[in-house]
Design an enzyme around this catalytic site. Structure first.
Site, mmCIF file in Angstrom:
data_model
loop_
_atom_site.group_PDB
_atom_site.id
_atom_site.type_symbol
_atom_site.label_atom_id
_atom_site.label_comp_id
_atom_site.label_asym_id
_atom_site.label_seq_id
_atom_site.Cartn_x
_atom_site.Cartn_y
_atom_site.Cartn_z
ATOM 1 N N ASP A 41 0.813 -1.215 0.000
ATOM 2 C CA ASP A 41 0.000 0.000 0.000
ATOM 3 C C ASP A 41 0.846 1.264 0.000
ATOM 4 O OD1 ASP A 41 0.774 -0.595 2.640
ATOM 5 O OD2 ASP A 41 -1.116 0.069 3.519
ATOM 6 N N SER A 137 -5.049 -0.352 15.740
ATOM 7 C CA SER A 137 -4.775 1.096 15.763
ATOM 8 C C SER A 137 -5.716 1.849 14.826
ATOM 9 C CB SER A 137 -3.318 1.367 15.386
ATOM 10 O OG SER A 137 -3.020 0.872 14.092
ATOM 11 N N ASP A 181 -5.380 0.176 6.077
ATOM 12 C CA ASP A 181 -6.039 -0.172 7.331
ATOM 13 C C ASP A 181 -7.196 0.767 7.630
ATOM 14 O OD1 ASP A 181 -4.077 -2.064 7.465
ATOM 15 O OD2 ASP A 181 -2.961 -1.111 9.089
ATOM 16 N N TYR A 232 9.751 -1.721 10.310
ATOM 17 C CA TYR A 232 8.733 -1.305 9.344
ATOM 18 C C TYR A 232 9.244 -0.111 8.540
ATOM 19 C CZ TYR A 232 4.136 0.034 7.523
ATOM 20 O OH TYR A 232 3.077 0.348 6.702
#
Length: 397
Positions: A41, A137, A181, A232
């Protein structure tokens, strides 16, 4: 009473117990499972998530005075700050702490609707496992944003809500995430997966097969991850460096053949990072087509190929994830399995008929405990609705 109504009612009653009066608004936002399309993404690629029937619920009401009070019922933890905008890295709200998700989303939502941040009381509950790769989150951020919108009598489009919450995660949680997300949490559609182009933000829904034909099991390794850590961000930097070397805007614009031919120029490990992204984009389109045509064998094959690529090329798996994916993939009737989410722990998914997934669960749980000395949790999820907010349910609901 639906599970959503049940969760909203619990949050409303807990708010009354904590603050002595009913909330004005109760909002709910789901976590997500990404069926395939991992770590694509943030390079403008393609993802294929479902919103799931596990949620974060935020009960919200105006506060008397000039201070905002937050209470996370599941953690038995509270935070209190002066009303008004909260800056990223405010000493009173550590970056990546649970209050930073709530206050960041509310601050940027107030900014988007053009009003100062109100003093509020907020109570949070959640059935989305924290740190499990199911986007707890984003569920917190989206629920906080839509609750604040409802309190202000405003309803922003779901994509704008998702973009606000993505910015909140960047600035207040320190995670340079893509849009997937927050998009899935805001846009979820019952019984459908969502194929999203992360560049254009165009998306279309793909009907899931009937649950008796194909269900999705989540296998939570209970290995907690923190995407605010360096791994990450390092993967994102490697992906961006690969695009720079290849001379493309992002890896969305590169082909597997282009990446293969540039292997020496890319060097290691960047060549493998790039190979994962470009092949994962192809697998994501193929998986959507397989579901639409009912080719569940091909869908399962693509899940397994995705996991192998995440394990070997992107190096975001771990022993526990590899163990459960291997065991799940060898269980009778299970068509495929893979890790889901950012990795470094968290959850895997397995796809197959419910009876096959139940047999898999009975085999994996003791094997996992024997191997790692702790429990894993296996549960079914269904594709559910996205975020919503409305007046608090009656106290007896």
């Amino acid at each position: 009473m639906t599970p959503r109504e049940h969760d909203q009612g619990l949050a409303a009653r807990a708010f009354v117990e904590r603050f002595g009066r009913p909330p004005a608004i109760v909002a709910i936002a789901p976590g997500r499972v990404n069926l395939i399309g991992e770590h694509t993404d943030y390079s403008d690629g393609f993802v294929f998530p479902i919103a799931i029937d596990r949620h974060c619920t935020v009960a919200l009401g105006p506060a008397e005075g000039d201070r905002t009070t937050l209470f996370a019922a599941d953690l038995d933890d509270s935070a209190e700050v002066p009303a008004g905008s909260i800056e990223p890295n405010d000493p009173a709200v550590p970056q990546g702490s649970w209050p930073s998700y709530v206050l960041g989303a509310m601050t940027l939502t107030a900014e988007a609707i053009g009003e100062p941040v109100r003093a509020v009381n907020a109570l949070l509950t959640s059935t989305v496992p924290a740190g499990g790769g199911l986007s707890s989150s984003a569920a917190i951020e989206v629920a906080s944003s839509v609750a604040y919108q409802a309190l202000a009598n405003v309803s922003l489009p779901p994509m704008e809500t998702a973009q606000i919450c993505q910015r909140a995660e960047h600035a207040y949680a320190g995670v340079p995430c893509g849009i997937m997300d927050q998009f899935a949490s805001a846009h979820g559609q019952r019984d459908h997966a969502l194929l999203l182009d992360c560049r254009s933000l165009e998306h279309r829904s793909v009907a899931m097969p009937s649950a008796d034909t194909l269900s999705i099991a989540v296998i939570n390794t209970n290995v907690k991850h923190s995407l605010a850590g360096g791994e990450y961000a390092a993967r994102r930097a490697e992906v961006e460096r690969a695009a720079e070397i290849l001379g493309v805007l992002s890896l969305r614009d590169a082909s597997p053949e282009q990446v293969a031919s540039a292997g020496d120029a890319l060097g290691e490990p960047i060549a493998r990072r790039a190979r994962h992204v470009v092949t994962e984009n192809e697998r994501t389109h193929q998986a959507a087509a397989a579901l639409e045509s009912g080719d569940l064998v091909e869908f399962g094959r693509l899940l397994l190929a995705s996991h192998a690529s995440l394990r070997d090329d992107f190096e975001v798996s771990c022993d526990e994830l590899d163990f459960v994916v291997d065991h799940a993939s060898r269980a009778g009737g299970v068509v495929g399995a893979r890790m889901t989410g950012g990795g470094f722990g968290g959850c895997a998914i397995a796809a197959g008929p419910p009876d096959a997934l139940e047999s898999m669960r009975r085999a994996i749980e003791p094997a996992y405990h024997e191997r790692f000395g702790r429990a894993c949790a296996v549960f079914l999820v269904t594709a559910g609705e996205g975020a919503s907010a409305g007046p608090a349910l009656p106290s007896h609901a």
